[in-house]
Design a protein around this motif. Structure first.
Motif, PDB file in Angstrom:
ATOM      1  N   ASN A  71      44.495 -16.102 -63.799  1.00 44.45           N
ATOM      2  CA  ASN A  71      43.103 -16.392 -64.165  1.00 44.45           C
ATOM      3  C   ASN A  71      42.536 -17.564 -63.381  1.00 44.45           C
ATOM      4  OD1 ASN A  71      42.847 -14.311 -65.960  1.00 44.45           O
ATOM      5  ND2 ASN A  71      43.124 -15.534 -67.799  1.00 44.45           N
ATOM      6  N   LEU A  72      43.355 -18.559 -63.128  1.00 44.94           N
ATOM      7  CA  LEU A  72      42.911 -19.715 -62.345  1.00 44.94           C
ATOM      8  C   LEU A  72      42.550 -19.287 -60.934  1.00 44.94           C
ATOM      9  CD1 LEU A  72      42.499 -22.750 -61.837  1.00 44.94           C
ATOM     10  CD2 LEU A  72      44.954 -22.898 -61.307  1.00 44.94           C
ATOM     11  N   VAL A  73      43.418 -18.514 -60.304  1.00 46.77           N
ATOM     12  CA  VAL A  73      43.169 -18.058 -58.935  1.00 46.77           C
ATOM     13  C   VAL A  73      41.945 -17.157 -58.887  1.00 46.77           C
ATOM     14  CG1 VAL A  73      44.105 -16.736 -57.000  1.00 46.77           C
ATOM     15  CG2 VAL A  73      45.590 -18.276 -58.290  1.00 46.77           C
ATOM     16  N   TYR A  74      41.819 -16.264 -59.869  1.00 41.17           N
ATOM     17  CA  TYR A  74      40.661 -15.363 -59.925  1.00 41.17           C
ATOM     18  C   TYR A  74      39.355 -16.170 -59.974  1.00 41.17           C
ATOM     19  CZ  TYR A  74      37.719 -11.416 -61.303  1.00 41.17           C
ATOM     20  OH  TYR A  74      36.746 -10.456 -61.343  1.00 41.17           O
ATOM     21  N   ASN A  75      39.329 -17.193 -60.819  1.00 43.29           N
ATOM     22  CA  ASN A  75      38.116 -18.000 -60.967  1.00 43.29           C
ATOM     23  C   ASN A  75      37.814 -18.820 -59.720  1.00 43.29           C
ATOM     24  OD1 ASN A  75      37.460 -17.112 -63.572  1.00 43.29           O
ATOM     25  ND2 ASN A  75      38.829 -18.597 -64.528  1.00 43.29           N
ATOM     26  N   ILE A  76      38.848 -19.267 -59.016  1.00 41.98           N
ATOM     27  CA  ILE A  76      38.655 -19.987 -57.757  1.00 41.98           C
ATOM     28  C   ILE A  76      37.960 -19.083 -56.745  1.00 41.98           C
ATOM     29  CG2 ILE A  76      39.888 -20.926 -55.737  1.00 41.98           C
ATOM     30  CD1 ILE A  76      41.967 -22.047 -57.750  1.00 41.98           C
ATOM     31  N   VAL A  77      38.455 -17.859 -56.647  1.00 40.47           N
ATOM     32  CA  VAL A  77      37.865 -16.902 -55.697  1.00 40.47           C
ATOM     33  C   VAL A  77      36.443 -16.550 -56.122  1.00 40.47           C
ATOM     34  CG1 VAL A  77      38.033 -14.554 -54.784  1.00 40.47           C
ATOM     35  CG2 VAL A  77      40.097 -15.953 -55.019  1.00 40.47           C
ATOM     36  N   LYS A  78      36.248 -16.260 -57.385  1.00 42.06           N
ATOM     37  CA  LYS A  78      34.929 -15.871 -57.887  1.00 42.06           C
ATOM     38  C   LYS A  78      33.900 -16.963 -57.628  1.00 42.06           C
ATOM     39  CE  LYS A  78      32.563 -14.464 -62.151  1.00 42.06           C
ATOM     40  NZ  LYS A  78      32.730 -14.214 -63.614  1.00 42.06           N
ATOM     41  N   HIS A  79      34.236 -18.198 -57.929  1.00 39.48           N
ATOM     42  CA  HIS A  79      33.318 -19.329 -57.762  1.00 39.48           C
ATOM     43  C   HIS A  79      32.925 -19.512 -56.300  1.00 39.48           C
ATOM     44  CE1 HIS A  79      31.593 -23.342 -58.083  1.00 39.48           C
ATOM     45  NE2 HIS A  79      32.433 -23.731 -57.141  1.00 39.48           N
ATOM     46  N   ASN A  80      33.885 -19.429 -55.403  1.00 37.15           N
ATOM     47  CA  ASN A  80      33.611 -19.713 -53.993  1.00 37.15           C
ATOM     48  C   ASN A  80      32.934 -18.544 -53.278  1.00 37.15           C
ATOM     49  OD1 ASN A  80      34.784 -22.494 -53.237  1.00 37.15           O
ATOM     50  ND2 ASN A  80      36.382 -21.594 -54.498  1.00 37.15           N
ATOM     51  N   LEU A  81      33.326 -17.315 -53.608  1.00 38.67           N
ATOM     52  CA  LEU A  81      32.673 -16.167 -52.980  1.00 38.67           C
ATOM     53  C   LEU A  81      31.210 -16.055 -53.411  1.00 38.67           C
ATOM     54  CD1 LEU A  81      35.104 -13.107 -52.846  1.00 38.67           C
ATOM     55  CD2 LEU A  81      34.439 -14.677 -51.041  1.00 38.67           C
ATOM     56  N   ALA A  82      30.920 -16.450 -54.650  1.00 36.46           N
ATOM     57  CA  ALA A  82      29.549 -16.378 -55.144  1.00 36.46           C
ATOM     58  C   ALA A  82      28.612 -17.274 -54.342  1.00 36.46           C
ATOM     59  CB  ALA A  82      29.507 -16.763 -56.622  1.00 36.46           C
ATOM     60  N   ALA A  83      29.176 -18.267 -53.656  1.00 37.92           N
ATOM     61  CA  ALA A  83      28.349 -19.184 -52.873  1.00 37.92           C
ATOM     62  C   ALA A  83      27.811 -18.545 -51.599  1.00 37.92           C
ATOM     63  CB  ALA A  83      29.159 -20.439 -52.520  1.00 37.92           C
ATOM     64  N   ILE A  84      28.472 -17.474 -51.125  1.00 33.42           N
ATOM     65  CA  ILE A  84      28.055 -16.872 -49.851  1.00 33.42           C
ATOM     66  C   ILE A  84      27.820 -15.369 -49.946  1.00 33.42           C
ATOM     67  CG2 ILE A  84      29.081 -18.638 -48.386  1.00 33.42           C
ATOM     68  CD1 ILE A  84      30.941 -15.395 -48.752  1.00 33.42           C
ATOM     69  N   SER A  85      28.034 -14.787 -51.115  1.00 32.49           N
ATOM     70  CA  SER A  85      27.946 -13.328 -51.244  1.00 32.49           C
ATOM     71  C   SER A  85      27.069 -12.941 -52.430  1.00 32.49           C
ATOM     72  CB  SER A  85      29.331 -12.712 -51.413  1.00 32.49           C
ATOM     73  OG  SER A  85      29.252 -11.332 -51.673  1.00 32.49           O
ATOM     74  N   THR A  86      26.375 -11.826 -52.284  1.00 32.63           N
ATOM     75  CA  THR A  86      25.549 -11.296 -53.380  1.00 32.63           C
ATOM     76  C   THR A  86      26.255 -10.159 -54.114  1.00 32.63           C
ATOM     77  OG1 THR A  86      24.446  -9.777 -51.843  1.00 32.63           O
ATOM     78  CG2 THR A  86      23.394 -11.922 -52.227  1.00 32.63           C
ATOM     79  N   LEU A  87      27.529  -9.937 -53.821  1.00 30.33           N
ATOM     80  CA  LEU A  87      28.285  -8.887 -54.488  1.00 30.33           C
ATOM     81  C   LEU A  87      28.351  -9.153 -55.987  1.00 30.33           C
ATOM     82  CD1 LEU A  87      31.314  -8.403 -52.063  1.00 30.33           C
ATOM     83  CD2 LEU A  87      29.310  -6.932 -52.291  1.00 30.33           C
ATOM     84  N   VAL A  88      28.262  -8.082 -56.768  1.00 34.47           N
ATOM     85  CA  VAL A  88      28.329  -8.217 -58.221  1.00 34.47           C
ATOM     86  C   VAL A  88      29.703  -8.725 -58.640  1.00 34.47           C
ATOM     87  CG1 VAL A  88      28.222  -6.978 -60.419  1.00 34.47           C
ATOM     88  CG2 VAL A  88      26.613  -6.419 -58.590  1.00 34.47           C
ATOM     89  N   LYS A  89      30.746  -8.200 -58.007  1.00 32.23           N
ATOM     90  CA  LYS A  89      32.113  -8.594 -58.343  1.00 32.23           C
ATOM     91  C   LYS A  89      32.717  -9.375 -57.188  1.00 32.23           C
ATOM     92  CE  LYS A  89      36.363  -6.807 -60.407  1.00 32.23           C
ATOM     93  NZ  LYS A  89      37.091  -5.610 -60.866  1.00 32.23           N
ATOM     94  N   CYS A  90      32.941 -10.651 -57.402  1.00 31.81           N
ATOM     95  CA  CYS A  90      33.554 -11.507 -56.379  1.00 31.81           C
ATOM     96  C   CYS A  90      34.993 -11.796 -56.812  1.00 31.81           C
ATOM     97  CB  CYS A  90      32.771 -12.804 -56.216  1.00 31.81           C
ATOM     98  SG  CYS A  90      31.098 -12.574 -55.584  1.00 31.81           S
ATOM     99  N   SER A  91      35.928 -10.964 -56.381  1.00 26.88           N
ATOM    100  CA  SER A  91      37.301 -11.032 -56.868  1.00 26.88           C
ATOM    101  C   SER A  91      38.289 -11.119 -55.714  1.00 26.88           C
ATOM    102  CB  SER A  91      37.617  -9.785 -57.701  1.00 26.88           C
ATOM    103  OG  SER A  91      37.606  -8.641 -56.862  1.00 26.88           O
ATOM    104  N   PRO A  92      39.556 -11.459 -56.007  1.00 29.56           N
ATOM    105  CA  PRO A  92      40.579 -11.428 -54.956  1.00 29.56           C
ATOM    106  C   PRO A  92      40.700 -10.063 -54.291  1.00 29.56           C
ATOM    107  CG  PRO A  92      41.390 -12.637 -56.850  1.00 29.56           C
ATOM    108  CD  PRO A  92      40.076 -12.044 -57.260  1.00 29.56           C
ATOM    109  N   HIS A  93      40.457  -8.981 -55.055  1.00 30.97           N
ATOM    110  CA  HIS A  93      40.587  -7.651 -54.469  1.00 30.97           C
ATOM    111  C   HIS A  93      39.486  -7.385 -53.443  1.00 30.97           C
ATOM    112  CE1 HIS A  93      43.419  -4.401 -54.975  1.00 30.97           C
ATOM    113  NE2 HIS A  93      42.461  -3.525 -54.769  1.00 30.97           N
TER     114      HIS A  93
END
Length: 293
Positions: free
Chosen positions: A217-239
């Motif tokens: 969950n920690l890693v997922y949230n790290i990815v989600k938070h940072n990808l949201a800064a540069i992407s408009t994708l609805v799902k910003c996940s490690p996958h």
């Protein structure tokens, strides 16, 4: 009894992950509860074509996606084959059932220039957590590994000298993934800061500030938070980063078989979905660039 034996079979003979086994068990229990809802007792004879088809229809009526229904059907098929193998039933006819057609959704990915902007644009702090978080993003994007594989990395699995990592994938299959100089430097910078942490209590490669290993969950949230800064994708996940790795590799001329081996896919068909993504991208670029498109 039959279900417990089936779980042991998946665990000890098929080497399935606990998460996969849990999904199989849940699907079979859901089917059993459904067909036994209006009866005083149920038996293995209820695992028949008619009952399974009626159950699938009821799931679709409840709004289940075709992908979910097909996954549940797959669970029942594997269970039925196991029962036949162990002579608990005399015939297996579930292979005759066709599941609903899946709507093919192309994998979402982040464009290479957006990933460059995230990794090179000063988005991360220079402290331990900032360096770690950047390396987590970069490792996903540079190697295409899964979330569970990254969380499961031990320090000994990451070889900077050989520029490769050893991961334990699905079915406990090991594979070696190469990486480049950029990721190598990020690993060296991270290890310097990580080794300054007192009381490191884990052999894990990625750790928290207290020295214990990171969790999904920690890693997922790290990815989600940072990808949201540069992407408009609805799902910003490690996958999504795994998809980005494969798509951008293919766009730059990598062989599909090589990508399959790096991703740890069991068959080429799972990797071929990225060819559809790249063709869609080609059409989009053509329409934007050609004056008569």
């Amino acid at each position: 009894m039959y279900l417990d034996n089936f779980v042991d079979y998946l665990l000890y003979e098929r080497n399935y992950s606990p998460k996969t086994i849990q999904a199989y068990r849940k699907d079979i229990e859901q089917f059993s509860e459904n067909i036994c809802l209006t009866r005083k007792s149920c038996s293995l004879n209820d695992l028949n074509v008619g009952a399974v088809r009626r159950w699938m229809v009821s799931l679709m009526d409840k709004g289940y996606a075709s992908t979910s229904v097909n996954r549940k059907l797959s669970s029942l098929r594997v269970f039925s084959r196991f029962l036949l193998r162990e002579n608990f039933i005399t015939s297996d006819r579930l292979g005759l059932i066709e599941g609903p057609k899946n709507e093919q959704k192309l994998p979402q990915f982040v464009r290479a220039n957006d990933m460059d902007r995230l990794l090179d644009g000063g988005f991360f702090a220079s402290d331990f957590e900032g360096v770690r978080d950047k390396l987590i993003i970069e490792m996903f994007y540079s190697t295409g590994i899964r979330l569970a594989e990254l969380v499961g990395l031990n320090d000994k699995d990451v070889d900077v000298k050989a520029m490769q990592i050893k991961v334990l994938g699905k079915g406990n299959k090991e594979r070696i993934i190469p990486f480049g100089k950029t990721l190598s430097q990020g690993i060296l910078d991270y290890r310097i800061l990580r080794n300054e942490i007192k009381g490191q209590s884990s052999s894990a490669f990625f750790v928290k500030a207290d020295g214990s290993g990171v969790y999904p969950n920690l890693v997922y949230n790290i990815v989600k938070h940072n990808l949201a800064a540069i992407s408009t994708l609805v799902k910003c996940s490690p996958h999504v980063l795994r998809h980005s790795f494969a798509t951008n590799m293919l766009n730059n001329g990598a062989d599909l078989q090589v990508i399959k081996e790096i991703l740890g896919h069991s068959s080429l068909s799972a990797t071929e979905v990225y060819t559809h993504t790249t063709f869609k991208e080609l059409k989009k670029v053509y329409k934007q660039a050609h004056p008569r498109a």
